[in-house]
Design a protein around this motif. Structure first.
Motif, short mmCIF file in Angstrom:
data_model
loop_
_atom_site.label_atom_id
_atom_site.label_comp_id
_atom_site.label_asym_id
_atom_site.label_seq_id
_atom_site.Cartn_x
_atom_site.Cartn_y
_atom_site.Cartn_z
N TYR A 148 37.45 40.32 45.00
CA TYR A 148 36.24 40.09 45.79
C TYR A 148 35.12 39.51 44.93
CZ TYR A 148 37.59 42.28 50.22
OH TYR A 148 38.17 42.56 51.43
N HIS A 149 35.13 39.80 43.65
CA HIS A 149 34.10 39.27 42.77
C HIS A 149 34.43 37.86 42.28
CE1 HIS A 149 30.80 39.28 39.93
NE2 HIS A 149 31.64 38.93 38.98
N ILE A 150 35.68 37.64 41.89
CA ILE A 150 36.04 36.40 41.20
C ILE A 150 36.49 35.27 42.13
CG2 ILE A 150 37.74 35.39 39.61
CD1 ILE A 150 37.54 37.88 37.95
N LEU A 151 37.33 35.56 43.10
CA LEU A 151 37.93 34.48 43.89
C LEU A 151 36.92 33.62 44.64
CD1 LEU A 151 41.26 36.12 45.10
CD2 LEU A 151 40.86 34.57 43.17
N PRO A 152 35.89 34.19 45.25
CA PRO A 152 34.90 33.30 45.88
C PRO A 152 34.22 32.37 44.85
CG PRO A 152 34.66 35.51 46.74
CD PRO A 152 35.62 35.59 45.58
N ARG A 153 34.03 32.85 43.65
CA ARG A 153 33.41 32.02 42.61
C ARG A 153 34.34 30.88 42.18
NH1 ARG A 153 31.21 36.71 42.82
NH2 ARG A 153 29.08 37.09 42.15
#
Length: 128
Positions: free
Chosen positions: A57-62
């Motif tokens: 949830y933290h990394i993939l959208p970035r």
């Protein structure tokens, strides 16, 4: 980090601590080894999977350069995953002494599975 990411990471660390304590308990009280499946679910689902949820949830959208499709859906998924896992663990613990509890365990497993599908949906909508 979002509250959902932090929640999943903290929950995963709690599940790891409980899973490790249960593993140590197996050597102190060998009769407790009947709870092997609880130990495995604590570590694999509780620690590994929840950590994956939190980090994803933290990394993939970035990686995609887009915001998460739905933070509220992620928060719902967080609570469903915890309710499902805790209910499943409790039902697995009580399964031996209480016949017929497998139906309740199946309900909690379905809640956990639903939370995983919500994660897949939320990630797919974010990444595609």
């Amino acid at each position: 980090m979002s509250k959902t990411s932090i929640g999943f990471v903290i929950a995963s660390l709690i599940y790891l601590a409980v899973g490790v304590a249960l593993g140590v308990l197996f050597f102190i009280v060998p009769e407790m080894r009947v709870l092997r499946s609880v130990h495995v679910h604590l570590n694999v689902v509780g620690f590994v999977t929840f950590m994956i949820f939190g980090v994803a949830y933290h990394i993939l959208p970035r990686f995609r350069g887009k915001p998460l499709h739905s933070e509220p859906l992620a928060w719902v998924q967080f609570w469903l995953a915890n309710i499902g896992l805790i209910g499943l663990l409790v039902s697995m613990t009580l399964y031996q002494p209480i016949a017929g509890l497998y139906v309740i365990g199946a309900l909690f497993a379905a809640i956990l599975a639903l939370s995983i599908y919500l994660f897949i949906y939320n990630m797919a909508r974010t990444l595609i």
